[in-house]
Design a protein around this motif. Structure first.
Motif, PDB file in Angstrom:
ATOM      1  N   SER A 148       1.005  -1.385   0.140  1.00 58.95           N
ATOM      2  CA  SER A 148       0.194  -0.274   0.358  1.00 58.95           C
ATOM      3  C   SER A 148       0.947   1.301   0.088  1.00 58.95           C
ATOM      4  O   SER A 148       1.722   1.402   0.567  1.00 58.95           O
ATOM      5  N   GLN A 201     -11.525   0.217  -8.195  1.00 54.74           N
ATOM      6  CA  GLN A 201     -10.439  -0.098  -8.443  1.00 54.74           C
ATOM      7  C   GLN A 201     -10.399   0.818  -9.773  1.00 54.74           C
ATOM      8  O   GLN A 201     -11.531   0.868 -10.594  1.00 54.74           O
ATOM      9  N   GLU A 239      -8.622   3.374 -12.829  1.00 52.96           N
ATOM     10  CA  GLU A 239      -6.646   4.284 -12.694  1.00 52.96           C
ATOM     11  C   GLU A 239      -6.788   5.322 -12.219  1.00 52.96           C
ATOM     12  O   GLU A 239      -8.039   6.458 -11.202  1.00 52.96           O
ATOM     13  N   VAL A 240      -6.072   5.905 -11.861  1.00 52.66           N
ATOM     14  CA  VAL A 240      -5.980   6.913 -10.197  1.00 52.66           C
ATOM     15  C   VAL A 240      -5.343   8.243 -10.698  1.00 52.66           C
ATOM     16  O   VAL A 240      -4.710   8.907 -12.049  1.00 52.66           O
ATOM     17  N   THR A 285      -2.218   9.683 -13.597  1.00 51.16           N
ATOM     18  CA  THR A 285      -1.495   9.333 -13.648  1.00 51.16           C
ATOM     19  C   THR A 285      -0.751   7.880 -14.748  1.00 51.16           C
ATOM     20  O   THR A 285      -0.035   7.459 -15.092  1.00 51.16           O
ATOM     21  N   ASP A 312      -1.097   4.619 -13.765  1.00 50.11           N
ATOM     22  CA  ASP A 312      -1.517   3.861 -13.156  1.00 50.11           C
ATOM     23  C   ASP A 312      -2.944   3.221 -12.145  1.00 50.11           C
ATOM     24  O   ASP A 312      -3.900   4.407 -12.369  1.00 50.11           O
ATOM     25  N   GLY A 339      -5.243   1.866  -9.485  1.00 52.18           N
ATOM     26  CA  GLY A 339      -5.473   1.679  -8.327  1.00 52.18           C
ATOM     27  C   GLY A 339      -5.961   0.991  -7.587  1.00 52.18           C
ATOM     28  O   GLY A 339      -7.185   0.873  -8.428  1.00 52.18           O
ATOM     29  N   LYS A 371      -3.626   1.126  -2.964  1.00 48.67           N
ATOM     30  CA  LYS A 371      -2.272   0.144  -3.781  1.00 48.67           C
ATOM     31  C   LYS A 371      -2.169   0.015  -5.506  1.00 48.67           C
ATOM     32  O   LYS A 371      -3.409   0.363  -5.701  1.00 48.67           O
ATOM     33  N   ILE A 372      -1.065   0.257  -5.428  1.00 43.59           N
ATOM     34  CA  ILE A 372      -1.100   0.450  -7.023  1.00 43.59           C
ATOM     35  C   ILE A 372      -0.950  -0.671  -7.592  1.00 43.59           C
ATOM     36  O   ILE A 372      -0.076  -1.779  -7.567  1.00 43.59           O
ATOM     37  N   ARG A 427      -0.736  -0.815 -14.661  1.00 45.10           N
ATOM     38  CA  ARG A 427      -0.266   0.088 -15.370  1.00 45.10           C
ATOM     39  C   ARG A 427      -1.075   0.186 -16.919  1.00 45.10           C
ATOM     40  O   ARG A 427      -1.179  -0.556 -16.998  1.00 45.10           O
TER      41      ARG A 427
END
Length: 236
Positions: free
Chosen positions: A16, A44, A46-47, A80, A82, A84, A93-94, A97
């Motif tokens: 985390s 869940q 994309e961040v 980002t 990423d 998450g 948490k990532i 990608r």
């Protein structure tokens, strides 16, 4: 550097990056292709990071700024790339990608798209999906081979297999294709960009099979899920 999250000093768990800092707001944007949604059992997506701690954009690069910064409900966020997942305690948490950049264990970033574009020009390849485990220091690849070219290669090396599926499963043929790919690449890629192992897929990938988009682009996450066993075997 600007921080988006920070872990509590008493949190001894791993995996985390902690909850958002007080000046920061984090949204998870749905990525349908890979099945990530804020509405999943564990949210869940994309961040997206917003707040006063986020840059206004890229310096003298309006095109990149327009690509990476988005406005949602009147607020400006940095996308980002990423993926998450929020834990029940609010920590982030990532887990994946979205883009095709990958950092291998040696620390260098690899563009999977560059690797695939280079290898797609080889006559032996009809389609390819490069894959890397960030805990390892080399790439592997799933290859949809050109049936005519690879059948001729199998005959050339004296392989016993005659049926297409058997040819693709032949270790000798797989090794021969890999050697041809390495020879074909030459100096087009640096050493760490060259897949060290490959798996030959005897069936073509199509939008109907769920492995390509309607625009015939790779559904990378779907391919990884479909060939998880083969990918794990290549890293053994």
């Amino acid at each position: 550097c600007g921080g988006g999250t920070i872990a509590d000093k008493h949190d001894l768990s791993t995996g985390s990056v902690g909850p958002p800092v007080r000046c920061c707001e984090i949204l998870l944007r749905e990525w349908k292709e890979a099945g990530y949604s804020p509405l999943n059992e564990n949210p869940q997506g994309e961040v997206l990071i917003g707040g006063g701690n986020v840059a206004l954009g890229y310096f003298k690069n309006p095109e990149k700024t327009a690509e990476e910064f988005v406005t949602v409900n009147g607020k400006r966020y940095f996308a980002t790339g990423d993926i998450g997942e929020f834990r029940s305690d609010g920590s982030l948490k990532i887990i994946d990608r979205k883009k095709d950049l990958l950092k291998l264990a040696h620390g260098e970033y690899i563009s999977l798209g560059k690797v695939e574009t280079t290898l797609l020009t080889c006559p032996l390849v009809d389609n390819i999906c490069a894959y890397g485990d960030s805990q390892r220091d080399f790439l592997v690849a799933l290859v949809v081979p050109n049936q005519k070219a690879v059948t001729e290669l199998a005959e050339k090396i004296g392989a016993d297999e005659k049926e297409w599926e058997d040819i693709c499963e032949s270790p000798a043929v797989t090794q021969a294709v890999l050697q041809e790919l390495v020879s074909y690449i030459g100096n087009k890629l640096i050493r760490v960009e060259v897949p060290q192992k490959i798996y030959l897929c005897h069936e073509a990938w199509t939008p109907q099979s769920g492995l390509l988009t309607e625009a015939l682009k790779l559904k990378r996450k779907s391919i990884e899920n479909a060939f998880r066993t083969e990918l794990d075997q290549m890293y053994r």
